[in-house]
Design an enzyme around this catalytic site. Structure first.
Site, PDB file in Angstrom:
ATOM      1  CE  LYS A 232      -4.115  -2.084   1.275  1.00 49.55           C
ATOM      2  NZ  LYS A 232      -5.065  -2.421   2.278  1.00 49.55           N
ATOM      3  NE  ARG A 270      -6.730  -8.991   0.463  1.00 45.36           N
ATOM      4  CZ  ARG A 270      -6.346  -8.239  -0.538  1.00 45.36           C
ATOM      5  NH1 ARG A 270      -5.439  -7.295  -0.164  1.00 45.36           N
ATOM      6  NH2 ARG A 270      -7.098  -8.170  -1.710  1.00 45.36           N
TER       7      ARG A 270
HETATM    8  N1  PMM Z   1      -7.007  -4.388   0.821  1.00 48.17           N
HETATM    9  C1  PMM Z   1      -7.571  -4.326  -0.405  1.00 48.17           C
HETATM   10  C2  PMM Z   1      -8.298  -5.198  -1.014  1.00 48.17           C
HETATM   11  N2  PMM Z   1      -8.953  -5.911  -0.110  1.00 48.17           N
HETATM   12  N3  PMM Z   1      -9.126  -6.810   2.145  1.00 48.17           N
HETATM   13  C3  PMM Z   1      -9.157  -6.953   3.307  1.00 48.17           C
HETATM   14  N4  PMM Z   1      -9.593  -7.934   4.110  1.00 48.17           N
HETATM   15  N5  PMM Z   1      -8.041  -6.121   4.103  1.00 48.17           N
HETATM   16  C4  PMM Z   1      -7.206  -5.193   3.122  1.00 48.17           C
HETATM   17  O1  PMM Z   1      -6.591  -4.313   3.858  1.00 48.17           O
HETATM   18  C5  PMM Z   1      -7.703  -5.190   1.855  1.00 48.17           C
HETATM   19  C6  PMM Z   1      -8.476  -5.889   1.318  1.00 48.17           C
HETATM   20  C7  PMM Z   1      -6.711  -3.274  -1.310  1.00 48.17           C
HETATM   21  O2  PMM Z   1      -5.477  -4.030  -1.750  1.00 48.17           O
HETATM   22  P1  PMM Z   1      -5.536  -4.659  -3.197  1.00 48.17           P
HETATM   23  O3  PMM Z   1      -6.095  -4.026  -4.392  1.00 48.17           O
HETATM   24  O4  PMM Z   1      -3.995  -4.837  -3.552  1.00 48.17           O
HETATM   25  O5  PMM Z   1      -6.179  -6.220  -3.233  1.00 48.17           O
END
Ligand code: PMM
Length: 291
Positions: A232, A270
């Protein structure tokens, strides 16, 4: 080192297999974005076969869970209908679940949650914490799946304007508690729920760091925690300036956050790049074991 400074990883949610409920270390959830426009890996896995191959690769590297998403939640991302989203994720979920993988699906849509849990997904990962689709919590309750309830405010279009807090830890904690209460009122069992501070969702860099350094206040809500810091933007501040704007250059910083989150007692992290974070959570487990 004392018990206080290195906490035990929290027990996982009830619907998961025993090995993932009491794993002895923080779990690693690998991200598979079946989208053309995610900020961190935009378009790389936007093909069913390529997405499945990528998920298998992450599992072979040791990911405990794969999180499959069909809609990018970054600010300004194109809106995708629930039907389009399902068409992207369902074949991936069906194949991986058939192969015995623990599959999570990143969705804010109840209809998608319903279909993927019937297809074998064990986890519904809802970044809106039930705020986007009023049917979500009742759907999760019926499915019996694990529910990742993430903190967010507004929508991806409006969230940057809502990153205003007096006390970010107290407010995120209170808002998560409120969402948890509403989910339980809709029939979700507390044992199904995992909480997530929602790093980057209506948070500026200072808010993200403050939340990370106060995970204990969120663990006090009594549920396992998932932390999603991977690649991020707020990590760019600690990465060499020459490469800081490249999401892939943030993997070492991500692994460092994984180690510290694990030491603070997170149930899972994650991440896009699995090996660094897997090593990191194992370091935290050894550290605790020998403290
Ligand atoms: N961040 C993203 C997408 N899904 N789900 C959870 N539970 N926690 C997060 O911090 C989160 C998520 C955004 O990141 P991406 O676009 O790289 O998937």
């Amino acid at each position: 080192m004392s018990e206080r400074s290195v906490r035990r990883a929290a027990r996982g949610p009830e619907p998961l297999p025993q090995a993932l409920r009491d794993p002895g270390r923080t779990l690693v959830m690998g991200v598979v974005n079946v989208t053309p426009d995610s900020f961190s890996d935009g378009g790389q896995w936007f093909d069913t076969d390529v997405a499945i191959a990528h998920a298998r690769h992450l599992l072979a590297q040791g990911a405990d869970i794969v999180d499959v998403g069909g809609e990018s939640t970054r600010p300004g991302a194109a809106h995708v209908s629930p039907e389009q989203e399902l068409a992207r994720v369902l074949p991936v979920v069906e194949t991986l679940a058939r192969e015995g993988a623990v599959v999570s699906v990143d969705t804010v849509n109840a209809s998608t949650a319903e279909a993927v849990t019937q297809a074998g997904a064990l986890i519904v990962n809802d970044v809106s914490g039930g705020l986007f689709d009023p049917e979500m919590t009742a759907t999760v309750a019926r499915s019996g799946a694990v529910y990742v309830l993430q903190h967010w405010r507004g929508t991806p279009e409006t969230m940057n304007d809502l990153a205003v807090y007096g006390d970010v830890v107290a407010e995120v904690r209170a808002e998560l508690a409120e969402r948890l209460e509403e989910a339980v009122a809709a029939g979700v069992r507390e044992e199904q729920v995992v909480l997530d501070p929602g790093l980057g969702f209506a948070k500026d860099p200072g808010h993200n760091w403050t939340l990370l350094s106060h995970l204990d206040a969120l663990l006090d809500l009594g549920r396992p925690l998932l932390v999603g810091a991977s690649r991020k933007r707020f990590l760019s501040g600690v990465v060499a300036p020459r490469v800081a704007q490249e999401p892939l250059a943030r993997d070492a910083a991500t692994a460092a956050v994984s180690a510290l989150s694990a030491a603070a007692g997170a149930w899972a992290v994650r991440v896009h790049e699995v090996t660094g974070s897997l090593d990191a959570v194992r370091v935290a487990a050894e550290w605790r074991e020998h403290s």
